[in-house]
Design an enzyme around this catalytic site. Structure first.
Site, PDB file in Angstrom:
ATOM      1  N   ASP A   1       5.903  63.257  29.671  1.00 13.72           N
ATOM      2  CA  ASP A   1       6.812  64.122  30.427  1.00 13.72           C
ATOM      3  C   ASP A   1       6.224  64.361  31.809  1.00 13.72           C
ATOM      4  O   ASP A   1       5.003  64.254  32.012  1.00 13.72           O
ATOM      5  CB  ASP A   1       7.024  65.455  29.706  1.00 13.72           C
ATOM      6  CG  ASP A   1       8.098  66.309  30.385  1.00 13.72           C
ATOM      7  OD1 ASP A   1       9.230  65.822  30.532  1.00 13.72           O
ATOM      8  OD2 ASP A   1       7.793  67.443  30.786  1.00 13.72           O
TER       9      ASP A   1
ATOM     10  N   GLU B   1       6.643  66.894  35.569  1.00 12.43           N
ATOM     11  CA  GLU B   1       7.266  67.955  36.356  1.00 12.43           C
ATOM     12  C   GLU B   1       7.243  67.510  37.808  1.00 12.43           C
ATOM     13  O   GLU B   1       6.313  66.813  38.240  1.00 12.43           O
ATOM     14  CB  GLU B   1       6.529  69.284  36.188  1.00 12.43           C
ATOM     15  CG  GLU B   1       6.508  69.824  34.767  1.00 12.43           C
ATOM     16  CD  GLU B   1       7.877  70.077  34.181  1.00 12.43           C
ATOM     17  OE1 GLU B   1       8.814  70.343  34.971  1.00 12.43           O
ATOM     18  OE2 GLU B   1       8.025  70.000  32.957  1.00 12.43           O
TER      19      GLU B   1
ATOM     20  N   HIS C   1       9.119  75.266  36.714  1.00 17.73           N
ATOM     21  CA  HIS C   1       7.817  74.974  36.100  1.00 17.73           C
ATOM     22  C   HIS C   1       6.701  75.937  36.489  1.00 17.73           C
ATOM     23  O   HIS C   1       5.621  75.907  35.881  1.00 17.73           O
ATOM     24  CB  HIS C   1       7.375  73.532  36.393  1.00 17.73           C
ATOM     25  CG  HIS C   1       7.470  73.129  37.824  1.00 17.73           C
ATOM     26  ND1 HIS C   1       6.810  73.782  38.847  1.00 17.73           N
ATOM     27  CD2 HIS C   1       8.158  72.111  38.409  1.00 17.73           C
ATOM     28  CE1 HIS C   1       7.069  73.168  39.992  1.00 17.73           C
ATOM     29  NE2 HIS C   1       7.908  72.165  39.761  1.00 17.73           N
TER      30      HIS C   1
ATOM     31  N   HIS D   1       8.895  75.257  32.015  1.00 17.12           N
ATOM     32  CA  HIS D   1       8.666  73.856  31.715  1.00 17.12           C
ATOM     33  C   HIS D   1       7.220  73.506  32.055  1.00 17.12           C
ATOM     34  O   HIS D   1       6.688  73.956  33.068  1.00 17.12           O
ATOM     35  CB  HIS D   1       9.604  72.964  32.530  1.00 17.12           C
ATOM     36  CG  HIS D   1      11.029  73.038  32.098  1.00 17.12           C
ATOM     37  ND1 HIS D   1      11.877  71.949  32.151  1.00 17.12           N
ATOM     38  CD2 HIS D   1      11.759  74.063  31.603  1.00 17.12           C
ATOM     39  CE1 HIS D   1      13.070  72.302  31.714  1.00 17.12           C
ATOM     40  NE2 HIS D   1      13.021  73.594  31.374  1.00 17.12           N
TER      41      HIS D   1
ATOM     42  N   ASP E   1       5.667  70.308  26.937  1.00 17.67           N
ATOM     43  CA  ASP E   1       6.928  69.643  26.592  1.00 17.67           C
ATOM     44  C   ASP E   1       6.673  68.339  25.834  1.00 17.67           C
ATOM     45  O   ASP E   1       7.450  67.971  24.950  1.00 17.67           O
ATOM     46  CB  ASP E   1       7.747  69.369  27.849  1.00 17.67           C
ATOM     47  CG  ASP E   1       8.361  70.641  28.422  1.00 17.67           C
ATOM     48  OD1 ASP E   1       8.116  71.718  27.848  1.00 17.67           O
ATOM     49  OD2 ASP E   1       9.063  70.557  29.442  1.00 17.67           O
TER      50      ASP E   1
END
Length: 227
Positions: free
Chosen positions: A7, A9, A57, A149, A154
């Site tokens: 994942d 950001e 985030h 997030h 995640d």
């Protein structure tokens, strides 16, 4: 099979508009089991953090100011990924950003096979929401720590969701890991107790009753001889 749940950001939604990656989180799986190996990279995006992205985030300019550039961590990332199959929620988004970052430092795009868990969820639950939070709720996965997030968090949640989407908790039929590894047939061979066969031969009383019944039949067909 080695897989990496991944994942990212970012500072925004479009890498072609100059948005950058600020965090990468990776979890290693082998045969759908987390190995304990992970990778988390915070990166200086070389641009101010938009307020909307920071709200998602929580990564501020101050926090990222002393973090390395993507160029400094590209090799570490590529080494961790290796040739593993990637597991990504909305894969085109993350791959688009990572490939844009790789292009900036003169490296080729990722060619790893990948699984998009959004597509998996939509095939399995057509018409239902496929966000990570929705899937955590559906499968009873604790996501209470996800107040913002975060790429590594995640990825950890997505690894559990991926296991569920793959039927992981049913693959071993609820057996203990050592029993599941042995296989169902192996377990049956180890634990099956053979019992003596049940008697099926007619008793003397049953044979006598049968003979008496036959005597009551006139001209039985099995006594006739063809001429």
């Amino acid at each position: 099979m080695r897989e990496v749940v991944l994942d990212t950001e970012t500072t925004g939604l479009d890498p072609l508009a100059g948005n950058r990656v600020v965090e990468i989180g990776c979890i290693e799986l082998v045969n759908l089991v987390a190995t304990g190996r992970s990778l988390q990279l915070y990166l200086n995006p070389e641009m101010p953090m938009p307020a909307g992205a920071q709200e998602v985030h929580g990564l501020s300019d101050e926090f990222l100011a002393d973090k390395p550039l993507f160029a400094d961590k590209a090799e570490e990332l590529l080494e961790f990924l290796g040739d593993a199959q990637l597991v990504i929620h909305n894969a085109q988004f993350d791959l688009g950003f990572l490939n844009a970052e790789l292009a900036r430092v003169g490296k080729p795009k990722l060619t790893n096979d990948y699984v998009d868990t959004v597509s998996m969820a939509r095939r399995k639950f057509p018409g239902q929401r496929a966000s990570l939070d929705s899937l955590c709720d559906r499968f009873g996965i604790d996501n209470t720590k996800r107040t913002k997030h975060g790429a590594l968090l995640d990825s950890e949640l997505l690894a559990e969701v991926y296991l569920e989407l793959s039927g992981g908790r049913q693959r071993d039929l609820g057996l203990a890991p050592e029993m599941a590894a042995a296989g169902v047939q192996g377990i049956m061979a180890q634990t099956l107790t053979l019992r003596p066969p049940r008697p099926h031969t007619a008793s003397a009383a049953e044979l006598a009753a049968h003979a008496e019944f036959l005597n009551k039949i006139s001209e039985p067909i099995w006594l006739k001889v063809e001429g």
